[in-house]
Each structure stands twice: as structure tokens, then as C-alpha cells.
Design a protein around this motif. Structure first.
Motif, short mmCIF file in Angstrom:
data_model
loop_
_atom_site.label_atom_id
_atom_site.label_comp_id
_atom_site.label_asym_id
_atom_site.label_seq_id
_atom_site.Cartn_x
_atom_site.Cartn_y
_atom_site.Cartn_z
N ALA A 102 0.81 -1.21 0.00
CA ALA A 102 0.00 0.00 0.00
C ALA A 102 0.84 1.27 0.00
O ALA A 102 0.42 2.29 -0.55
CB ALA A 102 -0.93 0.00 1.22
N TYR A 103 2.05 1.20 0.60
CA TYR A 103 2.82 2.42 0.81
C TYR A 103 4.02 2.56 -0.12
O TYR A 103 4.50 3.68 -0.32
CB TYR A 103 3.38 2.45 2.24
N ILE A 104 4.55 1.45 -0.65
CA ILE A 104 5.86 1.47 -1.30
C ILE A 104 5.79 0.75 -2.64
O ILE A 104 5.10 -0.27 -2.77
CB ILE A 104 6.93 0.80 -0.41
N ALA A 105 6.54 1.23 -3.63
CA ALA A 105 6.63 0.55 -4.92
C ALA A 105 8.01 0.81 -5.52
O ALA A 105 8.72 1.75 -5.13
CB ALA A 105 5.54 1.03 -5.88
N ASP A 106 8.40 -0.01 -6.47
CA ASP A 106 9.68 0.14 -7.17
C ASP A 106 9.51 1.23 -8.22
O ASP A 106 8.74 1.09 -9.17
CB ASP A 106 10.05 -1.20 -7.83
N GLY A 107 10.22 2.32 -8.04
CA GLY A 107 10.17 3.42 -9.00
C GLY A 107 11.50 3.59 -9.71
O GLY A 107 12.57 3.32 -9.12
N LYS A 108 11.46 4.05 -10.93
CA LYS A 108 12.67 4.17 -11.75
C LYS A 108 12.80 5.56 -12.33
O LYS A 108 11.82 6.19 -12.73
CB LYS A 108 12.64 3.15 -12.89
N LYS A 109 14.04 6.01 -12.37
CA LYS A 109 14.38 7.25 -13.06
C LYS A 109 15.68 6.99 -13.79
O LYS A 109 16.75 6.89 -13.18
CB LYS A 109 14.54 8.41 -12.07
N GLY A 110 15.60 6.83 -15.11
CA GLY A 110 16.79 6.46 -15.86
C GLY A 110 17.31 5.13 -15.36
O GLY A 110 16.59 4.13 -15.30
N GLY A 111 18.56 5.09 -14.95
CA GLY A 111 19.15 3.85 -14.44
C GLY A 111 19.03 3.68 -12.94
O GLY A 111 19.58 2.71 -12.39
N ASN A 112 18.33 4.57 -12.28
CA ASN A 112 18.22 4.51 -10.82
C ASN A 112 16.89 3.87 -10.39
O ASN A 112 15.84 4.22 -10.92
CB ASN A 112 18.32 5.91 -10.21
N ASN A 113 16.98 2.94 -9.45
CA ASN A 113 15.80 2.31 -8.87
C ASN A 113 15.60 2.80 -7.45
O ASN A 113 16.55 2.86 -6.67
CB ASN A 113 15.95 0.79 -8.85
N TYR A 114 14.36 3.13 -7.11
CA TYR A 114 14.04 3.71 -5.80
C TYR A 114 12.92 2.94 -5.11
O TYR A 114 12.05 2.36 -5.78
CB TYR A 114 13.59 5.16 -5.97
N ASN A 115 12.92 2.99 -3.78
CA ASN A 115 11.76 2.57 -3.00
C ASN A 115 10.84 3.78 -2.91
O ASN A 115 10.93 4.60 -1.99
CB ASN A 115 12.19 2.11 -1.60
N ALA A 116 9.96 3.89 -3.88
CA ALA A 116 9.11 5.07 -4.02
C ALA A 116 7.97 5.03 -3.01
O ALA A 116 7.40 3.98 -2.72
CB ALA A 116 8.54 5.15 -5.44
N ILE A 117 7.63 6.20 -2.50
CA ILE A 117 6.49 6.35 -1.60
C ILE A 117 5.24 6.55 -2.43
O ILE A 117 5.13 7.54 -3.17
CB ILE A 117 6.71 7.55 -0.65
N VAL A 118 4.31 5.60 -2.35
CA VAL A 118 3.10 5.68 -3.18
C VAL A 118 1.83 5.75 -2.33
O VAL A 118 0.73 5.56 -2.83
CB VAL A 118 3.02 4.49 -4.15
N LYS A 119 1.99 6.04 -1.07
CA LYS A 119 0.82 6.10 -0.18
C LYS A 119 -0.19 7.13 -0.65
O LYS A 119 -1.39 6.95 -0.46
CB LYS A 119 1.29 6.43 1.24
N TRP A 120 0.27 8.22 -1.22
CA TRP A 120 -0.60 9.30 -1.70
C TRP A 120 -0.50 9.46 -3.22
O TRP A 120 -0.75 10.53 -3.76
CB TRP A 120 -0.20 10.62 -1.04
N PHE A 121 -0.11 8.39 -3.90
CA PHE A 121 0.31 8.47 -5.31
C PHE A 121 -0.83 8.82 -6.26
O PHE A 121 -0.64 9.51 -7.25
CB PHE A 121 0.94 7.14 -5.71
N GLY A 122 -2.00 8.28 -6.02
CA GLY A 122 -3.12 8.52 -6.93
C GLY A 122 -4.11 7.39 -6.88
O GLY A 122 -3.87 6.34 -6.27
N ARG A 123 -5.24 7.60 -7.49
CA ARG A 123 -6.25 6.54 -7.60
C ARG A 123 -5.82 5.54 -8.66
O ARG A 123 -4.84 5.74 -9.35
CB ARG A 123 -7.61 7.18 -7.91
#
Length: 437
Positions: free
Chosen positions: A279-300
Motif C-alpha cells: 500500500a505504501y511502497i513501490a519500485d520506481g525508476k528514473k533512468g538507471g536509478n531504482n528507488y523505494n518510491a512512496i506511493v501512499k498518496w500516489f493517486g487513484r
């Protein structure tokens, strides 16, 4: 004035929470992100824009005080509430008691949202209650120049307003407005902050709604359901239309602009059988960088614009307040029972059964996990008498990458109390600046 006029007026008071960067605004709203940005739940991301970096690195100064808009908005909300309370005295019409109760609750809530950042928490240190709190404004006088009261006096006035509000507010009110259980939860929070644990339990016991069921947790944060919510503010295009989640993340998961990402050490504390990890976290990418993205308020579902409802008060807090308060009262059995109400709705399986310090550690961890990225972490650390100790990991998904500039804020640091913006003091010289600024 008619009953309809007072309905419009109270809605105007609520509107103060979603403007001026308290729970809404172009930067996401101070109450949603500041308490995490200031603490150890997040790491600033190298691919972000440096939003709130001064706050995150504790480099704030009075000349450009952080959360100044939140401070100012406190008094706008209080003024609207005070205007209602002063004018409604002579009114003899429908819903008078409820409107008065809502106005007092909003006045208390607004002041609470400032005092937690700009003053000590009552349990933070032995001198906290006699230290500077904030000005508690109960009159609608635009020319008033109130001085700051002590922390103890500030919290007593918050309690008075909330107690009176609890007695008069409706069991249910329209969506986007407080009701009896919402006010009870606020009162429980305040008593917990004050160290009045028996009263925190009594107030929390007035909350009958259960935390969201495990099957509904992901959906709560995508507005698919409202399970476990005691007070939320609808956020629709044409009304608010606020991008709530932009303080943490912008863009899609495959082309992410991450302002802040989950601290790697904190990320490891979310077990795979904890529904909040999805519910709170997802794998996010920017170019070659991978992040533990915060998606708790990300969108419907299907969107990533941050346009989701503002979840302000949730039933899970009542049970975690009880767990901590019962533990401090020496009732470990009741503490475990309250804790397990939350855990049974977050994990597919858990062991439990802790005693002593292990139980208190479990309560604190569960609170950190439950309210991650909702702005509570910094406040909890303060009231526990702790500073902030980050873990030195970088911003990338595996803990490598670039760490935040500063890792430690000591328990005795003046930076735990934010400076009041100098422009506010210029307008009202009776407002004394916090120590060290």
C-alpha cells in the motif's frame, strides 16, 4: 443569520485546513510530509528537486522559517472558528450545538498542528510544560497581538475545547467534517502527548470503528474504500483538486521524480506479509536509478497525479494510542490486545506475545509502520524524548546511492522546535522567538 449561514461558515472554517499548506497546497501540505521529512523515515532523492531540503537537513533559520504557512493558517482557522462562536450565541436554530462543537474542535486541532512543531511536546523533557508554547487565540479580533503561553497552558486549552466539542458534536456529520469519534480520537492523541495515559485510554475507547481490514488497506489509499477512516476530506477536481502526494513523488513509476524515498533501513522493517508494504511502497525508476518510491498518496487506480482524498484521522490510531497508554500504565495484557487489533489487520500472520521492553518496542515499531508518510514520526520521536538518528544509507532501492547530508539531530537540540518566521514576529512583536534562532 440562518442555519444555512452557519453551515456555510463552518465549511469555511474546514476549508482552512486545505489551503495555506496545512493539509493541502502545491507542496503537498505540511501535516502530511513535514513530520517524515524531519525524521528518519525518508531519504532525500538525488533525482528530486530538493524540495524541503532545508527542513530535511535541519538548516532552517528564522529569516525563512519552515512551515510558516502552516503557522499562519492556524490562526486563520482559529479566527473563522471564533467568529462563528461569537456570533452564534444569539442564534436559536437547528444544529446550533453541533456547529459550536465543530468550531471548538477545529480551533483546538488548528492550534495543535502548530504547537507540536513550534514548541516542545509535554513529555519531551522535564521543563517542557513550563517552556514556550504558542498563542491560543479565542477571540475574533484582527488587531490582537497575543503572546505565547506555556506548553502546559496551551495543551490545557486544547483539552478544554476538545472536551466541550466531544459533548456537543453529532455522532455523524457530512463527509469532510468531524464527528464524535473523530473528536474522541483527537482528545486521545492530546492526552497521550501530555502523558495522561488513563485519559488517553478513556478517550480512545470512545472510538468504536475498527482499523481497515487487511483486504481493504491498499484500496483505502487509492480511494476505492474508506474503511477505518474517521475524518477524511474529499479531493476532487473542481473542488480541491490538490496533488497531495507531490511532496513525496511525481511522475509515473517508470519515469519517477522522487522528492523523498523510503529510508532503506526503514524499508527492511516492512515484512513481506505486511499489506502496508504494497500500500505504501513501490519500485520506481528514473533512468538507471531504482528507488523505494512512496506511493501512499500516489493517486487513484491508473493514475499517479497525487489526487487522492486527504485521510486525516484513522481508527488505527485509537488502538495504537491505547496500546502505548496501557503499556505505560503497567497493563501489558491490555496493551497487547490493542496492538494485536492493528496487527491482525495488517499481517497475514504474526507471532506477538511480547512482554516488557520488547512489547514497548513492538508498539513503537507498529506506530512507525502504520503512520509512515503521514507526518507523525518526528512528533513521536520528540514526545518520547528522542532525537533523530538516520542510518546513513543512500537513496537507491538497495541502500546504495547518495545519503542525506545530515544524519543526527540530538535529543537536546533546539532544532526540534522550529523557528517562527521572522515576518510573523515583525507583525506581532509579542511573539517570542524560540531559543537558538
Amino acid at each position: 443569520m440562518s442555519a444555512a449561514d452557519y453551515e456555510n461558515a463552518i465549511r469555511g472554517a474546514y476549508a482552512g485546513f486545505t489551503s495555506g499548506s496545512m493539509y493541502g497546497g502545491s507542496d503537498g501540505g505540511g501535516m502530511i510530509d513535514a513530520g517524515d521529512v524531519l525524521a528518519d523515515n525518508v531519504t532525500i532523492a538525488q533525482d528530486g528537486r530538493g524540495t524541503r531540503s532545508t527542513l530535511h537537513n535541519w538548516r532552517y533559520v528564522a529569516a525563512n522559517g519552515p512551515l510558516a504557512n502552516t503557522y499562519v493558517q492556524t490562526y486563520r482557522i482559529a479566527n473563522r472558528a471564533n467568529l462563528i462562536l461569537e456570533n452564534i450565541v444569539a442564534f436559536e436554530g437547528d444544529n446550533k450545538e453541533n456547529i459550536m462543537a465543530e468550531a471548538k474542535a477545529l480551533r483546538a486541532f488548528a492550534h495543535l498542528n502548530s504547537v507540536i512543531f513550534f514548541a516542545k511536546l509535554p513529555t519531551q523533557s522535564g521543563d517542557a510544560n513550563s517552556s514556550l508554547g504558542i498563542a491560543y487565540v479565542t477571540e475574533a479580533d484582527a488587531n490582537a497581538l497575543p503572546a505565547r503561553e506555556t506548553v502546559g497552558a496551551t495543551y490545557e486549552k486544547i483539552v478544554t475545547d476538545l472536551t466541550e466539542a466531544l459533548a456537543g458534536i453529532n455522532e455523524t456529520n457530512p463527509v469532510g467534517r468531524l464527528n464524535k469519534e473523530g473528536v474522541a480520537l483527537l482528545l486521545s492523541r492530546v492526552y497521550l502527548y501530555m502523558g495522561k495515559n488513563d485519559l488517553a485510554v478513556a478517550a480512545a475507547n470512545k472510538v468504536t470503528k475498527m482499523p481497515a481490514a487487511i483486504d481493504n488497506v491498499v484500496g483505502v489509499w487509492k480511494d476505492a474504500n474508506q474503511d477505518g477512516l474517521l475524518f477524511y476530506i474529499p479531493n476532487e477536481v473542481g473542488t480541491l483538486g490538490i496533488g497531495v502526494g507531490v511532496a513525496y513523488s511525481q511522475g509515473s513509476l517508470t519515469n519517477l521524480t522522487p522528492e523523498y524515498v523510503v529510508d532503506y533501513n526503514f524499508f527492511t522493517k516492512f515484512s513481506d506479509n505486511d499489506i502496508r508494504k504494497e500500500a505504501y511502497i513501490a519500485d520506481g525508476k528514473k533512468g538507471g536509478n531504482n528507488y523505494n518510491a512512496i506511493v501512499k498518496w500516489f493517486g487513484r487506480d491508473g493514475s499517479y497525479d497525487g489526487l487522492v482524498d486527504l485521510k486525516v484521522l484513522r481508527a488505527a490510531e485509537a488502538y495504537l494510542n491505547k496500546a502505548e497508554a496501557y503499556y505505560r500504565l503497567g497493563n501489558e495484557s491490555a496493551a497487547r490486545t490493542a496492538l494485536d487489533v492493528v496487527r491482525s489487520r495488517r499481517y497475514t500472520t504474526f507471532t506477538g506475545g511480547e512482554t516488557g521492553q520488547a512489547l514497548f518496542d513492538a508498539i513503537k515499531l507498529e506506530r512507525r509502520l502504520e503512520f509512515a508518510f503521514e507526518g507523525q514520526r518526528f512528533i513521536d520521536l520528540k514526545r518520547w524524548g528522542l532525537g533523530v538518528q538516520r542510518d546513513g544509507f543512500g537513496d537507491l532501492r538497495d541502500g546504495s546511492g547518495v545519503p542525506s547530508d545530515v544524519q543526527t539531530l540530538s535529543a537536546g537540540s533546539n532544532k526540534l522546535q522550529l523557528p517562527i518566521d521572522q515576518s510573523i514576529i515583525d507583525v506581532n512583536p509579542n511573539i517570542q522567538q524560540n531559543s537558538g534562532y
